[in-house]
Design a protein around this motif. Sequence first.
Motif, mmCIF file in Angstrom:
data_model
loop_
_atom_site.group_PDB
_atom_site.id
_atom_site.type_symbol
_atom_site.label_atom_id
_atom_site.label_comp_id
_atom_site.label_asym_id
_atom_site.label_seq_id
_atom_site.Cartn_x
_atom_site.Cartn_y
_atom_site.Cartn_z
ATOM 1 N N VAL A 196 21.252 -13.392 24.501
ATOM 2 C CA VAL A 196 21.185 -13.751 23.074
ATOM 3 C C VAL A 196 19.770 -14.186 22.734
ATOM 4 O O VAL A 196 19.030 -14.675 23.585
ATOM 5 N N SER A 197 19.418 -14.022 21.469
ATOM 6 C CA SER A 197 18.103 -14.472 21.021
ATOM 7 C C SER A 197 18.099 -15.999 20.962
ATOM 8 O O SER A 197 19.166 -16.635 20.871
ATOM 9 N N ASN B 269 21.660 -13.917 36.813
ATOM 10 C CA ASN B 269 21.105 -14.941 37.712
ATOM 11 C C ASN B 269 19.710 -15.401 37.282
ATOM 12 O O ASN B 269 18.919 -15.867 38.099
ATOM 13 N N CYS B 270 19.450 -15.293 35.970
ATOM 14 C CA CYS B 270 18.081 -15.526 35.502
ATOM 15 C C CYS B 270 17.636 -16.969 35.636
ATOM 16 O O CYS B 270 16.438 -17.249 35.559
ATOM 17 N N SER B 271 18.556 -17.889 35.847
ATOM 18 C CA SER B 271 18.104 -19.277 36.006
ATOM 19 C C SER B 271 17.362 -19.436 37.334
ATOM 20 O O SER B 271 16.526 -20.312 37.462
ATOM 21 N N ASP C 180 26.865 -16.456 29.073
ATOM 22 C CA ASP C 180 27.964 -16.339 30.022
ATOM 23 C C ASP C 180 28.836 -15.146 29.634
ATOM 24 O O ASP C 180 29.139 -14.930 28.453
ATOM 25 N N VAL C 181 29.209 -14.369 30.625
ATOM 26 C CA VAL C 181 30.019 -13.184 30.371
ATOM 27 C C VAL C 181 31.102 -13.109 31.441
ATOM 28 O O VAL C 181 30.859 -13.464 32.595
ATOM 29 N N ARG D 263 27.206 -20.409 25.481
ATOM 30 C CA ARG D 263 27.086 -20.899 26.876
ATOM 31 C C ARG D 263 25.947 -20.150 27.556
ATOM 32 O O ARG D 263 26.109 -19.033 28.039
ATOM 33 N N ILE D 264 24.781 -20.792 27.567
ATOM 34 C CA ILE D 264 23.563 -20.145 28.064
ATOM 35 C C ILE D 264 23.436 -20.361 29.571
ATOM 36 O O ILE D 264 23.540 -21.478 30.063
ATOM 37 N N LEU D 265 23.201 -19.262 30.292
ATOM 38 C CA LEU D 265 23.041 -19.353 31.745
ATOM 39 C C LEU D 265 21.609 -19.676 32.131
ATOM 40 O O LEU D 265 21.342 -20.150 33.232
ATOM 41 N N GLY D 266 20.672 -19.388 31.222
ATOM 42 C CA GLY D 266 19.258 -19.628 31.513
ATOM 43 C C GLY D 266 18.420 -18.730 30.630
ATOM 44 O O GLY D 266 18.935 -17.754 30.072
#
Length: 498
Positions: free
Chosen positions: A403-404, A317-319, A365-366, A10-13
Amino acid sequence: MSQIAIAPGRILGTIDRKVYGGFVEHLGRCVYGGLYEEGSPLADERGFRKDVLALLREMRLGVLRWPGGNFASNYHWTDGIGPKDQRPRRPELAWGGEEPNTFGTDEFLAYCAELQVPPYICLNMGTGTLAEALAWVEYCNSARNTAWAARRRANGRDDPYQVRYWALGNEMYGPWQVGMMTAEEYVREATRWARAIKMLDPDAQLIACGETGLTEWDAVAIDGLAGLADYYSIHIYTGSDDYWTNLLQPHQAERAIAATAALIDRTAYMRGLRHKPAIAYDEWNVWYRTMTVDLAERYTFDDALAVATYLNIFVRNCSRVRMANLAQLVNAIAPVVTTDEAAAVQPIYYPFLLHARAARDAAADVHVEGPTVSPELPEGASRWTHRVADLGPFTLVDAAASVSADRRRVAVTLVNRSPDAADDARLVLREFAFADPVTVTTLTAAGHQSQNPGGPPALPGLAAVHLAIAEATAHGPVLALTLPPRSFTVVEAPIGPA
Ligand code: AHR
Ligand code: AHR
């Protein structure tokens, strides 16, 4: 005991490397006597302090902002080019000093090249004119046969520097700013500037000047400039002698980001914008002890934990946050400090270094479940008014994960803010499993330990830290880990499908 669930799927950005940005201002001993000291045996032939360069290089900065800050609002860049003995010495208005102008545009851009970091220049919207700003962009970036491009060549640089990032002023809302404006005035001026700069250099990325995302200025500036600016900037400093205020106040960055993003989204919706400005959090740090003259803040280990928390927040909040700049880098509110004989680091150096090294391509996501704290934060405990108690309760452990791109490596950054209790934490990967080796890097206060073992020395009188690197054994998706009280821990590991 905390449970930290991490979902590599689950990628946040994606994480823009510019969130590990820095900032250097002509202020106190940041530039002169800091990163630049002509004639020093520690400097190279250009006057760049080699010991400072070595420490900054380790930080893997993603972007470098200059020349201010408040200084920028009365800086006339043409004073700082050409033969050094012909450069004028000027009164400096923001901090009350004198500006010798021996470190100017070509020196800054050579410094960025040395560090291999993209430059970010803040334009003077205080006493500067649009014509001056355009000339600056032309001097730096034009490949054509025009006068300012020719001046650059005459000064020894043939190729355009390709400076991408340009700020439309600094903190133009504040009474401490030379040439302060109302929000409406700023929108009118910044609109004129933005249009003209993009005509000259369509690749220029413009950063509009914002406050915290929570003010009337922000509502007006975002509504007026979201269609033109590529980034909208916010600044927040925090800090307090009160332990919990110092450690928890960085969380107001999360509210500031959310508020700014909401204003941007509203404007984008109302105006049908196809591109939304990203957030540039282009000044942040712990700063509350030395507010004037040279800002020679002396940092504690608790400040380092606050810095680690800020970085976790930027990753989560990197998105929206595509740039963030630690203010500042050398001597003035800085991780690196110098004397005539040496350069050394303060505790806040380490969380930045470890974070910047560990971060992978995208935030995952964490979710933290565990003991929380909602302390009574004493009124007036901080010189900064940003309230934070209303944001709690806060988990004692603050976490971020990345994650990579190929989802084969994970990095987790964990701050245990309990002053006295270790946390027996369980890291649990969702739909993935840990592989070997799992590396755990733990930063704690040095206590009676020797100074910065394994790292650069702390100067006498500076606090030091203790850094331990160990391997851990995971069981499938679960890694059990003891987080010492008051610690910052980085877990790095290969991962695979569960
Ligand atoms: O970083 C110190 C100062 O803080 C900067 O000059 C200014 O932009 C902010 O107020
Ligand atoms: O300390 C001087 C000014 O005070 C800073 O530039 C500003 O951020 C703060 O309000």
